[in-house]
Design a protein around this motif. Structure first.
Motif, PDB file in Angstrom:
ATOM      1  N   GLN A 192       3.952  99.245 -29.061  1.00 14.46           N
ATOM      2  CA  GLN A 192       5.147  98.423 -29.220  1.00 14.46           C
ATOM      3  C   GLN A 192       6.376  98.996 -28.513  1.00 14.46           C
ATOM      4  O   GLN A 192       7.473  98.466 -28.680  1.00 14.46           O
ATOM      5  CB  GLN A 192       5.445  98.227 -30.712  1.00 14.46           C
ATOM      6  CG  GLN A 192       4.369  97.476 -31.463  1.00 14.46           C
ATOM      7  CD  GLN A 192       4.123  96.092 -30.876  1.00 14.46           C
ATOM      8  OE1 GLN A 192       5.045  95.413 -30.443  1.00 14.46           O
ATOM      9  NE2 GLN A 192       2.856  95.677 -30.859  1.00 14.46           N
ATOM     10  N   LEU A 203       5.924  94.146 -37.690  1.00 18.96           N
ATOM     11  CA  LEU A 203       5.690  95.327 -36.860  1.00 18.96           C
ATOM     12  C   LEU A 203       6.335  96.589 -37.415  1.00 18.96           C
ATOM     13  O   LEU A 203       6.078  97.681 -36.917  1.00 18.96           O
ATOM     14  CB  LEU A 203       6.227  95.092 -35.440  1.00 18.96           C
ATOM     15  CG  LEU A 203       5.602  93.930 -34.665  1.00 18.96           C
ATOM     16  CD1 LEU A 203       6.329  93.736 -33.347  1.00 18.96           C
ATOM     17  CD2 LEU A 203       4.113  94.183 -34.425  1.00 18.96           C
ATOM     18  N   LEU A 232      12.219  99.731 -33.212  1.00 12.63           N
ATOM     19  CA  LEU A 232      12.058  98.313 -33.517  1.00 12.63           C
ATOM     20  C   LEU A 232      13.078  97.830 -34.556  1.00 12.63           C
ATOM     21  O   LEU A 232      12.953  96.723 -35.071  1.00 12.63           O
ATOM     22  CB  LEU A 232      10.642  98.039 -34.035  1.00 12.63           C
ATOM     23  CG  LEU A 232       9.498  98.291 -33.054  1.00 12.63           C
ATOM     24  CD1 LEU A 232       8.157  97.996 -33.715  1.00 12.63           C
ATOM     25  CD2 LEU A 232       9.658  97.468 -31.780  1.00 12.63           C
ATOM     26  N   ARG A 260      13.076  92.060 -27.764  1.00 16.14           N
ATOM     27  CA  ARG A 260      12.809  93.107 -26.768  1.00 16.14           C
ATOM     28  C   ARG A 260      14.077  93.924 -26.492  1.00 16.14           C
ATOM     29  O   ARG A 260      15.056  93.425 -25.937  1.00 16.14           O
ATOM     30  CB  ARG A 260      12.283  92.494 -25.470  1.00 16.14           C
ATOM     31  CG  ARG A 260      12.126  93.457 -24.292  1.00 16.14           C
ATOM     32  CD  ARG A 260      11.175  94.604 -24.575  1.00 16.14           C
ATOM     33  NE  ARG A 260       9.802  94.205 -24.757  1.00 16.14           N
ATOM     34  CZ  ARG A 260       8.875  94.210 -23.794  1.00 16.14           C
ATOM     35  NH1 ARG A 260       9.193  94.587 -22.564  1.00 16.14           N
ATOM     36  NH2 ARG A 260       7.637  93.861 -24.068  1.00 16.14           N
ATOM     37  N   ASP A 317       1.471 102.882 -30.928  1.00 20.40           N
ATOM     38  CA  ASP A 317       1.359 101.552 -31.545  1.00 20.40           C
ATOM     39  C   ASP A 317       1.441 100.424 -30.525  1.00 20.40           C
ATOM     40  O   ASP A 317       1.311  99.250 -30.876  1.00 20.40           O
ATOM     41  CB  ASP A 317       2.422 101.360 -32.629  1.00 20.40           C
ATOM     42  CG  ASP A 317       3.853 101.372 -32.086  1.00 20.40           C
ATOM     43  OD1 ASP A 317       4.024 101.496 -30.849  1.00 20.40           O
ATOM     44  OD2 ASP A 317       4.798 101.270 -32.892  1.00 20.40           O
ATOM     45  N   GLY A 344       9.481  96.534 -28.506  1.00 22.64           N
ATOM     46  CA  GLY A 344       9.383  95.220 -29.115  1.00 22.64           C
ATOM     47  C   GLY A 344       8.750  94.180 -28.219  1.00 22.64           C
ATOM     48  O   GLY A 344       8.645  94.352 -27.003  1.00 22.64           O
ATOM     49  N   PRO A 345       8.306  93.070 -28.811  1.00 24.61           N
ATOM     50  CA  PRO A 345       7.680  91.982 -28.050  1.00 24.61           C
ATOM     51  C   PRO A 345       8.694  91.334 -27.112  1.00 24.61           C
ATOM     52  O   PRO A 345       9.901  91.375 -27.352  1.00 24.61           O
ATOM     53  CB  PRO A 345       7.231  90.991 -29.138  1.00 24.61           C
ATOM     54  CG  PRO A 345       7.285  91.755 -30.424  1.00 24.61           C
ATOM     55  CD  PRO A 345       8.336  92.786 -30.254  1.00 24.61           C
TER      56      PRO A 345
END
Length: 314
Positions: free
Chosen positions: A160, A230, A20, A189, A158, A182-183
């Motif tokens: 993520q 995050l 991330l 992302r 997690d 990542g989102p």
């Protein structure tokens, strides 16, 4: 966006989890394992730099102005169509790319040393078992989750990061494996996408670093604001007002030692000359200090410093 007058904007931090951490705006870590290979700098076109194996069967392209920042491929012959292709977008940390380029450098060296196997493992047949490509993740506790029929998804504890394998596609050049972190979003992302015939051990080598708990070094402005909640950010050096100087504490000394170790591991130069070049590099260019939330932010990325040895193509 980070406030331009934030005094901590350029403060170095250790970022965990690494997947991330976003990109630091340069390709140094990704190119370090193949720094001894020929470099071809291109004046026109979207690809700005191509690093190839000496026989040009492996190609590592840097597209500094594109959303897909890296394109890596291998072919049976220099003029043949790629057997497989891997792409990495501009959000992907270069440390992840470095795992693939390291594996390719090893495979190529092994093939070059073996007169009876000129093809090398970088052209090996893909395993029929999907688990072989993601074994480093499942061994680290990543778990398979419910997914659409014909697909397999393994997700980090997690939630993520993960890998999606799509076995519904039948074409040899279809994109069948996606590593993500990542989102969803242009600036959040990270994605690494592999085509169907990519050797499983190369996907596994790339995925392995995502299960590694070691942090990476970034400056604060390089972390997207949408990601800050995050990740764990550990300041490197003084945490007080950066405009007020003070003597380093024992904690500062330990953090500095960790930073230096992480830098050495991430950049992994092959020669003393490489180390001197990397040490001499300036920090991320000012153009990489902010990325618009659009498909074009990869323009802030810049190619790695050139090697002191004479390079091909320029």
């Amino acid at each position: 966006m980070h406030a331009p007058d934030d005094p901590y904007l350029h403060q170095e931090v250790l970022v965990s989890p690494m997947y991330l951490a976003c990109s630091n705006g340069t390709g140094d870590a990704g190119f370090a394992p193949v720094a001894h290979w020929p470099h071809h700098y291109l004046d026109e076109g979207p690809c700005q730099l191509v690093v190839t194996s000496p026989d040009q069967r492996i190609r590592i392209g840097w597209f500094g102005d594109d959303f897909e920042l890296w394109r890596i491929s291998a072919a049976a012959e220099a003029v043949a169509a790629p057997r497989w292709t891997a792409t990495f977008n501009y959000v992907t940390p270069a440390e992840i790319v470095a795992c693939l380029t390291t594996a390719l450098a090893h495979d190529y060296a092994d093939a070059d040393a073996d007169a009876y196997d000129g093809n090398g493992r970088f052209l090996a047949t893909t395993s029929l078992h999907w688990a072989d490509a993601v074994r480093p993740l499942t061994d680290a506790g990543w778990r398979r989750e419910a997914a659409e029929r014909g697909t397999v998804e393994v997700v980090a504890p997690d939630g993520q990061a993960g890998v999606l394998i799509d076995s519904r596609l039948s074409g040899r050049d279809d994109e069948t494996v996606t590593l993500w972190a990542g989102p969803l979003g242009w600036g959040t992302r990270a994605e690494a996408v592999f085509t169907a015939r990519t050797p499983s051990h190369l996907i596994a080598a790339t995925a392995a670093v995502m299960a590694d708990s070691a942090p990476v070094v970034r400056e604060r402005h390089q972390i997207d604001r949408g990601m800050e909640h995050l990740v764990t950010l550990t300041p490197v050096g003084p945490t007080a007002d950066p405009q007020v100087s003070r003597a380093p504490t024992p904690l500062d000394v330990r953090c500095t030692a960790v930073t230096q170790a992480v830098h050495r591991a991430a950049r992994a130069p092959r020669t003393a000359a490489d180390l001197r070049v990397m040490a001499a590099r300036s920090r991320t260019a000012s153009s990489a200090q902010s990325r618009p939330n659009s498909p074009a932010p990869a323009a802030a990325a810049r190619p790695p410093a050139s090697s002191p040895a004479p390079q091909h193509g320029r």
